[in-house]
Design an enzyme around this catalytic site. Sequence first.
Site, PDB file in Angstrom:
ATOM      1  NE  ARG A  14      -1.469   8.854  -7.609  1.00  0.00           N
ATOM      2  CZ  ARG A  14      -1.462   8.012  -8.418  1.00  0.00           C
ATOM      3  NH1 ARG A  14      -1.628   8.202  -9.752  1.00  0.00           N
ATOM      4  NH2 ARG A  14      -0.533   6.604  -7.983  1.00  0.00           N
ATOM      5  CD  GLU A 137       1.110   3.723  -1.630  1.00  0.00           C
ATOM      6  OE1 GLU A 137       1.495   4.837  -1.947  1.00  0.00           O
ATOM      7  OE2 GLU A 137      -0.007   3.152  -2.031  1.00  0.00           O
ATOM      8  CG  ASP A 211      -5.511   4.779  -1.819  1.00  0.00           C
ATOM      9  OD1 ASP A 211      -5.755   6.208  -1.267  1.00  0.00           O
ATOM     10  OD2 ASP A 211      -4.654   4.719  -2.733  1.00  0.00           O
ATOM     11  CD  GLU A 233      -4.131  11.360   4.174  1.00  0.00           C
ATOM     12  OE1 GLU A 233      -3.237  11.282   5.404  1.00  0.00           O
ATOM     13  OE2 GLU A 233      -3.990  10.976   3.150  1.00  0.00           O
ATOM     14  CD  GLU A 239      -4.947   8.627  -6.403  1.00  0.00           C
ATOM     15  OE1 GLU A 239      -4.767   9.146  -5.198  1.00  0.00           O
ATOM     16  OE2 GLU A 239      -4.432   7.598  -6.524  1.00  0.00           O
ATOM     17  CG  HIS A 367      -8.275  -1.043  -5.837  1.00  0.00           C
ATOM     18  ND1 HIS A 367      -7.363  -1.364  -6.953  1.00  0.00           N
ATOM     19  CD2 HIS A 367      -7.545  -0.188  -4.955  1.00  0.00           C
ATOM     20  CE1 HIS A 367      -6.284  -0.958  -6.494  1.00  0.00           C
ATOM     21  NE2 HIS A 367      -6.281  -0.493  -5.446  1.00  0.00           N
ATOM     22  CD1 TRP A 389      -1.244  -1.574  -4.904  1.00  0.00           C
ATOM     23  CD2 TRP A 389       0.616  -1.638  -6.068  1.00  0.00           C
ATOM     24  NE1 TRP A 389      -0.452  -0.776  -4.299  1.00  0.00           N
ATOM     25  CE2 TRP A 389       0.775  -0.718  -4.613  1.00  0.00           C
ATOM     26  CE3 TRP A 389       1.843  -1.569  -6.720  1.00  0.00           C
ATOM     27  CZ2 TRP A 389       2.197  -0.254  -4.414  1.00  0.00           C
ATOM     28  CZ3 TRP A 389       2.909  -1.143  -6.398  1.00  0.00           C
ATOM     29  CH2 TRP A 389       3.051  -0.365  -5.221  1.00  0.00           C
TER      30      TRP A 389
HETATM   31  C1  BDP Z   1      -2.521   6.863  -3.040  1.00  0.00           C
HETATM   32  C2  BDP Z   1      -1.755   7.461  -4.256  1.00  0.00           C
HETATM   33  C3  BDP Z   1      -0.434   7.682  -4.084  1.00  0.00           C
HETATM   34  C4  BDP Z   1      -0.299   8.299  -2.727  1.00  0.00           C
HETATM   35  C5  BDP Z   1      -0.818   7.346  -1.509  1.00  0.00           C
HETATM   36  C6  BDP Z   1      -0.666   8.026   0.028  1.00  0.00           C
HETATM   37  O1  BDP Z   1      -2.237   6.890  -5.408  1.00  0.00           O
HETATM   38  O2  BDP Z   1       0.003   8.519  -4.901  1.00  0.00           O
HETATM   39  O3  BDP Z   1       1.327   8.544  -2.514  1.00  0.00           O
HETATM   40  O4  BDP Z   1      -2.018   7.292  -1.871  1.00  0.00           O
HETATM   41  O5  BDP Z   1      -1.684   8.404   0.268  1.00  0.00           O
HETATM   42  O6  BDP Z   1      -3.965   7.244  -3.377  1.00  0.00           O
HETATM   43  O7  BDP Z   1       0.392   8.043   0.404  1.00  0.00           O
END
Ligand code: BDP
Length: 545
Positions: A14, A137, A211, A233, A239, A367, A389
Amino acid sequence: MLNHWDNPLGTIERGYAGSSLWKWYELPEVIDQRYIDYARANASIGINAVVLNNVNASARFLTKEYIVKVKALADVFRPYGIKVFLSLNFAAPKLLGGAKNSDPMAPEVRNWWKNVTKDIYSAIPDFGGYLVKANSEGEPGPQDFGRTHADGANMLAEAIAPYKGIVIWRAFVYAADPKGDRFKEAYKDFKPLDGTFASNVLVQVKNGPIDFQSREPFHPLFGAMPKTPLAMEFQLTQEYLGFSTNLVYEAPLFKECLESDTYSNGKGSTVAKIVDGSVDNHSLTAMAGVANTGSDRNWTGHLMSQANWYAFGRLAWNHSLSSEQIASEWIKMTLTQEPKAVTTIQDLMIKSREIYVDFTTPLGLHHVMGQNIHFGPEPWLEKSARPDWTAIYYHRADSVGLGFDRTAQGSNALGLYSKEVQALWGNPETCPLPYLLWFHHVSWNKKLSSGKTLWNEFASRYYEGVKSVEWMQKQWNSVQSSIDPQIFADVSGRLAAQHREALNWRDACVLYFQQYSKQPIPTQYQVPTRTLDEMKEIVRIYQLK
Ligand code: BDP
């Protein structure tokens, strides 16, 4: 601290400003001047810690070969007061050999981490510590062995405690539950663990529950884990904010979150005061920004994105500074001192985030971006590797209305907040419009506080958003004589790209959602000249490899 999402081969997850600043194959022998410049820039705004590598971490960084490279960077950063941290791959004991698995309760695994930690500290005595993305993830973690996040974090905390290092454990986790609400997943996992983390562990929470969307309510974990220091964070890299072609000044986004009142310990228990430790008496505190720097000559791709790096550092130390003041400081140091130009650019920056929200995800929609192109629309996305997703999981458009019902009649994610916050957002009649579709499924004909129906307000936001990008272009043109010609031309070009992208968002979203509202585009606006099928095709082609 900055969190770099940089990979060993030089790509950046990203990242939109070129490749990684870290030239791993040249280190430790070659010290690039940019390492020093980078450290100076950070030091100038008080950033005193950096995580060098991606949270989706390669185990490679823990090898002897890499520790000397990390040491070389630590040596460069030390005179600037900056400590180096690494992201860990939790399965490293197995991946690098030495243990048959990575179970945090297994003595051989615990020893493995103690040994690696010793190696790191003998090279870098002031090493900061570890950042961990686990069981998220697809990344490995303690739950693979029936252990909790606290078991994993505490094992590392024990290994690093003798050196006064810290462990930052991320709360960005969301089990795939097709019947659930992703909004609630991290809370479900972490809230019960409050009070069980070792004293040198921080839990790092993204500003919002999903996110890094262009607008999110504050994460419900803030205020819910009083016995655990929570680190913030934020994402500096854009992104979900238009990559490096969109001008989005993020200070208003940061401040909106920091100033939100959790009421966890009475009125005034703002997110900022949770994070700075004052509400729950924590002395270990941190704020992380996912870095937006890269090898581009201007560091951040879009020159104006430097302001987000700058604003993050300023707010990390003083969250009461205003977005306006920070913008004006940055403009005067970066672009111009000419008073009229400063005011014009400051105004444009301040409004830029709301403009982006309007032409992408107005009224709390979230989203609906492209599966691969997070800077473009794909509200029709119905299938993905996981339901959460897709876009339809979030917008829930139907013939009745739009938005995710998170009240007690719906997923009841609202129930994770204090009763004062529930009162603020829980009633669709009084819920502030920016958060409306985050919490309510609202009927297309419902009259909003703006006086317009949901459909009319929603469609108008897209049109007005595009017009506002045109306004930004005009404002920028008006300061030409005060700006370095190269910078002026570069930013002008990016604003033109932003306009093109805003038109894509507008046409894709109004045409797609119109299928559900079955109502005309408000009469004062021109019907898109492109069809929904054409928009789908544009997005499809965009996403081809
Ligand atoms: C999402 C991103 C992904 C990151 C993830 C994270 O799309 O690439 O790895 O967060 O924060 O926003 O771990």
